[in-house]
Design a protein around this motif. Sequence first.
Motif, PDB file in Angstrom:
ATOM      1  N   ALA A 187      -7.577   4.558  -3.578  1.00 37.94           N
ATOM      2  CA  ALA A 187      -6.504   5.539  -3.388  1.00 37.94           C
ATOM      3  C   ALA A 187      -5.475   5.038  -2.381  1.00 37.94           C
ATOM      4  O   ALA A 187      -4.284   5.365  -2.471  1.00 37.94           O
ATOM      5  N   LEU A 188      -5.930   4.219  -1.424  1.00 37.86           N
ATOM      6  CA  LEU A 188      -5.031   3.669  -0.407  1.00 37.86           C
ATOM      7  C   LEU A 188      -4.344   2.387  -0.872  1.00 37.86           C
ATOM      8  O   LEU A 188      -3.544   1.807  -0.132  1.00 37.86           O
ATOM      9  N   GLY A 189      -4.686   1.929  -2.066  1.00 43.59           N
ATOM     10  CA  GLY A 189      -4.066   0.713  -2.577  1.00 43.59           C
ATOM     11  C   GLY A 189      -4.625  -0.562  -1.993  1.00 43.59           C
ATOM     12  O   GLY A 189      -4.017  -1.630  -2.106  1.00 43.59           O
ATOM     13  N   ARG A 190      -5.794  -0.481  -1.363  1.00 44.90           N
ATOM     14  CA  ARG A 190      -6.397  -1.668  -0.764  1.00 44.90           C
ATOM     15  C   ARG A 190      -7.028  -2.548  -1.847  1.00 44.90           C
ATOM     16  O   ARG A 190      -7.532  -2.034  -2.861  1.00 44.90           O
ATOM     17  N   ILE A 191      -7.026  -3.847  -1.609  1.00 47.20           N
ATOM     18  CA  ILE A 191      -7.511  -4.775  -2.628  1.00 47.20           C
ATOM     19  C   ILE A 191      -8.936  -5.250  -2.350  1.00 47.20           C
ATOM     20  O   ILE A 191      -9.478  -6.065  -3.085  1.00 47.20           O
ATOM     21  N   CYS A 211       0.839  -1.194   0.000  1.00 47.16           N
ATOM     22  CA  CYS A 211       0.000   0.000   0.000  1.00 47.16           C
ATOM     23  C   CYS A 211       0.879   1.250   0.000  1.00 47.16           C
ATOM     24  O   CYS A 211       1.965   1.256   0.606  1.00 47.16           O
ATOM     25  N   PRO A 212       0.451   2.337  -0.634  1.00 49.89           N
ATOM     26  CA  PRO A 212       1.308   3.520  -0.797  1.00 49.89           C
ATOM     27  C   PRO A 212       1.591   4.282   0.495  1.00 49.89           C
ATOM     28  O   PRO A 212       2.493   5.108   0.536  1.00 49.89           O
ATOM     29  N   TYR A 213       0.826   4.010   1.571  1.00 52.40           N
ATOM     30  CA  TYR A 213       1.051   4.688   2.853  1.00 52.40           C
ATOM     31  C   TYR A 213       1.844   3.826   3.836  1.00 52.40           C
ATOM     32  O   TYR A 213       2.210   4.288   4.914  1.00 52.40           O
ATOM     33  N   CYS A 214       2.123   2.578   3.474  1.00 50.85           N
ATOM     34  CA  CYS A 214       2.645   1.600   4.428  1.00 50.85           C
ATOM     35  C   CYS A 214       4.163   1.681   4.543  1.00 50.85           C
ATOM     36  O   CYS A 214       4.883   1.547   3.555  1.00 50.85           O
ATOM     37  N   ASP A 215       4.640   1.872   5.800  1.00 48.20           N
ATOM     38  CA  ASP A 215       6.084   1.855   6.046  1.00 48.20           C
ATOM     39  C   ASP A 215       6.485   0.645   6.874  1.00 48.20           C
ATOM     40  O   ASP A 215       7.584   0.588   7.413  1.00 48.20           O
ATOM     41  N   PRO A 231       8.192   8.438   5.824  1.00 45.87           N
ATOM     42  CA  PRO A 231       9.284   8.294   4.851  1.00 45.87           C
ATOM     43  C   PRO A 231       9.317   6.883   4.258  1.00 45.87           C
ATOM     44  O   PRO A 231       8.791   5.933   4.842  1.00 45.87           O
ATOM     45  N   ASN A 232       9.923   6.772   3.103  1.00 44.81           N
ATOM     46  CA  ASN A 232      10.086   5.480   2.419  1.00 44.81           C
ATOM     47  C   ASN A 232       8.746   4.856   2.015  1.00 44.81           C
ATOM     48  O   ASN A 232       8.603   3.631   2.008  1.00 44.81           O
ATOM     49  N   THR A 233       7.770   5.720   1.714  1.00 42.48           N
ATOM     50  CA  THR A 233       6.498   5.248   1.165  1.00 42.48           C
ATOM     51  C   THR A 233       6.216   5.999  -0.129  1.00 42.48           C
ATOM     52  O   THR A 233       6.772   7.077  -0.376  1.00 42.48           O
ATOM     53  N   LEU A 234       5.312   5.451  -0.933  1.00 43.74           N
ATOM     54  CA  LEU A 234       4.943   6.107  -2.189  1.00 43.74           C
ATOM     55  C   LEU A 234       4.291   7.456  -1.917  1.00 43.74           C
ATOM     56  O   LEU A 234       4.540   8.439  -2.628  1.00 43.74           O
ATOM     57  N   PHE A 235       3.461   7.531  -0.874  1.00 40.88           N
ATOM     58  CA  PHE A 235       2.819   8.799  -0.525  1.00 40.88           C
ATOM     59  C   PHE A 235       3.848   9.863  -0.127  1.00 40.88           C
ATOM     60  O   PHE A 235       3.598  11.058  -0.291  1.00 40.88           O
ATOM     61  N   TYR A 236       4.981   9.443   0.413  1.00 36.51           N
ATOM     62  CA  TYR A 236       6.022  10.399   0.824  1.00 36.51           C
ATOM     63  C   TYR A 236       6.671  11.022  -0.409  1.00 36.51           C
ATOM     64  O   TYR A 236       6.965  12.227  -0.427  1.00 36.51           O
ATOM     65  N   SER A 237       6.893  10.206  -1.430  1.00 38.24           N
ATOM     66  CA  SER A 237       7.532  10.714  -2.647  1.00 38.24           C
ATOM     67  C   SER A 237       6.541  11.454  -3.546  1.00 38.24           C
ATOM     68  O   SER A 237       6.927  12.341  -4.307  1.00 38.24           O
ATOM     69  N   LYS A 238       5.263  11.084  -3.445  1.00 46.15           N
ATOM     70  CA  LYS A 238       4.207  11.756  -4.212  1.00 46.15           C
ATOM     71  C   LYS A 238       3.057  12.090  -3.264  1.00 46.15           C
ATOM     72  O   LYS A 238       2.022  11.415  -3.252  1.00 46.15           O
TER      73      LYS A 238
END
Length: 393
Positions: free
Chosen positions: A142-146, A20-24, A207-214
């Motif tokens: 949006a959260l990448g949940r399946i 998921c894009p928020y998961c660290d 940090p180190n998540t997709l949401f952090y970079s975008k």
Amino acid sequence: MLTPPPLSLYVHIPWCVQKCPYCDFNSHAQKGEIPESQYIDALLEDLQLDIEHYQLAQASTAPRRLHSIFIGGGTPSLISPPGIGRLLQGIEAQIGFEDNIEITMEANPGTIEAERFAQFQLQGVNRISIGVQSFEDEKLQALGRIHGKQEAINAAHLAHKIGLNSFNLDLMHGLPNQSQQQALDDLDKAIELNPYHLSWYQLTIEPNTLFYSKPPTLPDDDDLWDIFEQGHQRLTNAGYVQYEISGYSKPGYQCRHNLNYWHFGDYLGIGCGSHGKLSFADGRIIRTTKIKHPKGYLAAYQNLVKPYRDTEILVEPVDRPFEYFMNRFRLIESCPKAEFIARTGMALAEIESDISTAIEQGYLTQTDTDWQVTQKGKLFFNDLVALFVEDEE
């Protein structure tokens, strides 16, 4: 001297269907078949080595028994029910269980995993934590949940139907482009499903998540505060009691495993990147981590030249007040001074100046026996616990 507190066990299953894009967290998208049997063997060997290394079965008093187990991830429900059963049986064979042990497993509300809830229960799991996050399909995407909204609802109904001792719904607010009304509608749906326990927390960008970079567009601070105030009132009106910053439960259904963390209890950690904390009668407190990546962790299997333990750090007395209060002050209940002494092995005089500062700044009140975090202390939690960080000379 320290009186060892309750002992819990955290088991980390690192695989999930997709990241998921928020998961660290230390999770890895599943590629091919999970090496289930080998990983369970490795977990049991990891535990055995910890028990032997720390002489947990050879204490001067009665051997320590497990107070709770939490199987987290990743998505632990990707492991088969027989695999979870073999894991729990292997754990109990090595270190005994308290009579009323709480055994929690995280699970996604996707159809396949939910259909296995009853099978996990038969294998010994008596509490399931369901990662719902939202009841809006758009927000879930949006959260990448399946999973979708209806699967989340069905999973909660199923958890009730099979008669688990307890189950938790994980729910987020402050989601990308989420209005106050949408956040409260999500909470209303969760309350309607009547779980024993609700973890209701604000999305944070790590940090180190997709949401952090975008970074997505999130609600502003005023909206977030309004969401919390109104949501807290709705939970209270529905009979839920807030016992931790983001933890609400029906009376008697607090998560025992998490409470042990917040009370500065002890816990073993087995599995990729897991953390542990142990107290000893001679006054030592240590923290451990395990090899983080699944490939490295599995390479350690049956290869004692490269053990599962990655780090072992002695918690110095000077660091104990911060570590203790960083956990303990998350709880809404008052903090007994006697517990601080018992769990840290320190005298009250050693923190008297910092406590006085916290009281002067309005973060704490105190009686002869307890400290209580004020509303201001909750709002400025980081500032409160920072008072107990030892200044470097």
